[in-house]
Design a protein around this motif. Structure first.
Motif: not given
Length: 212
Positions: A99-100, A125-126, A133-135, A138-140
Motif C-alpha cells: 500500500d506504499l 507464494h512467489e 516484480k510487483t513490489f 511499487v518501490y520505483k
C-alpha cells in the motif's frame, strides 16, 4: 511464522504519535513535514523490532528514517526501542508494503532497505516476496530517480531469486557480497535476525541495486 499477540500493542502505538505516524496519507508528497529537519528519507520495509533503523538513525543524523512493519506486536517492540533512544530523525509506520503508493509520491523516498524479509520459499507464494516484480514496481513509484534498494538476507535461495528478479527488472547492481561478515564492508548494522543467524554460522548475503 505467526507472531504472538502483544497485549495492548495497538493502544500503545496510538499513545505515541511523535514516534508512530498515524495519518500516513496526510504526508504524501510532503514527508519532510513529519520531521523537525528536511533531510533525505530512507525507509526500511519489515523493520522488525527496530534495531537496524534505530542504529542507522543514530549513526546518520543527517538522514530521516521510517521503519515500516505490518505486525502490530512486533512494531510495538520497535516502539519501545525508539522511546528509549528518543531520536528526532526516525518514525514508525504500521502499514502493508503493497500500500506504499497510498502514502508516498514519486521522489518522496531516497533509499529502501529490505533486511531478512520472509523468503516465502514455496513457488505458489512467489508474489509475496518483497523482491517480486510487483513490489519492485511499487518501490520505483515512490523512490527518487536512480533510487536504491539495499537488500540483506541469510537465505541463499531468496538471495539468488532476488538477484535474478532485480536483473530481469533492469536494475543496476552496484554492490554484492556473498559473505558479508567475512568481507571488508564497513559500518554494517546487524538486525536481530542477522545476529541470531550469523551466530549459528549462517552466511549473510547483501546487495545494493539502483533504478536506471
Amino acid at each position: 511464522m505467526r507472531q504472538r499477540n502483544k497485549p495492548g500493542a495497538k493502544d500503545k502505538l496510538q499513545q505515541y504519535p511523535q514516534y508512530v505516524i498515524q495519518s500516513q496519507e496526510t504526508y504524501k508528497g510532503k514527508w519532510q513535514e513529519a520531521f523537525p529537519v528536511a533531510q533525505p528519507l530512507h525507509i526500511e520495509i519489515g523493520t522488525g523490532k527496530g534495531r537496524f533503523i534505530t542504529q542507522m538513525a543514530k549513526m546518520n543524523p543527517h538522514i530521516n528514517y521510517i521503519g515500516i512493519e505490518l505486525s502490530i506486536s512486533v512494531i510495538a517492540t520497535a516502539l519501545d526501542r525508539l522511546i528509549e533512544a528518543d531520536l528526532p530523525n526516525v518514525k514508525l509506520m504500521n502499514v502493508n508494503a503493497m500500500d506504499l503508493r497510498s502514502y508516498f509520491e514519486k521522489g518522496d523516498v531516497d533509499r529502501i532497505y529490505l533486511n531478512f524479509s520472509d523468503p516465502w520459499p514455496k513457488k505458489r507464494h512467489e508474489k509475496r516476496r518483497l523482491t517480486y516484480k510487483t513490489f519492485l514496481d511499487v518501490y520505483k513509484d515512490i523512490l527518487i530517480e536512480q533510487g536504491e534498494i539495499h537488500f540483506k538476507t541469510d537465505n541463499q535461495g531468496l538471495f539468488e531469486y532476488s538477484l535474478k528478479s532485480f536483473s530481469e527488472y533492469g536494475l543496476q547492481l552496484i554492490f554484492v557480497s556473498l559473505d558479508l561478515h567475512n568481507s571488508d564492508f564497513e559500518e554494517n548494522i546487524m538486525t536481530e535476525y542477522e545476529e541470531k543467524f550469523s551466530s549459528k554460522g549462517n552466511r549473510i548475503y547483501r546487495c545494493e541495486v539502483r533504478y536506471k
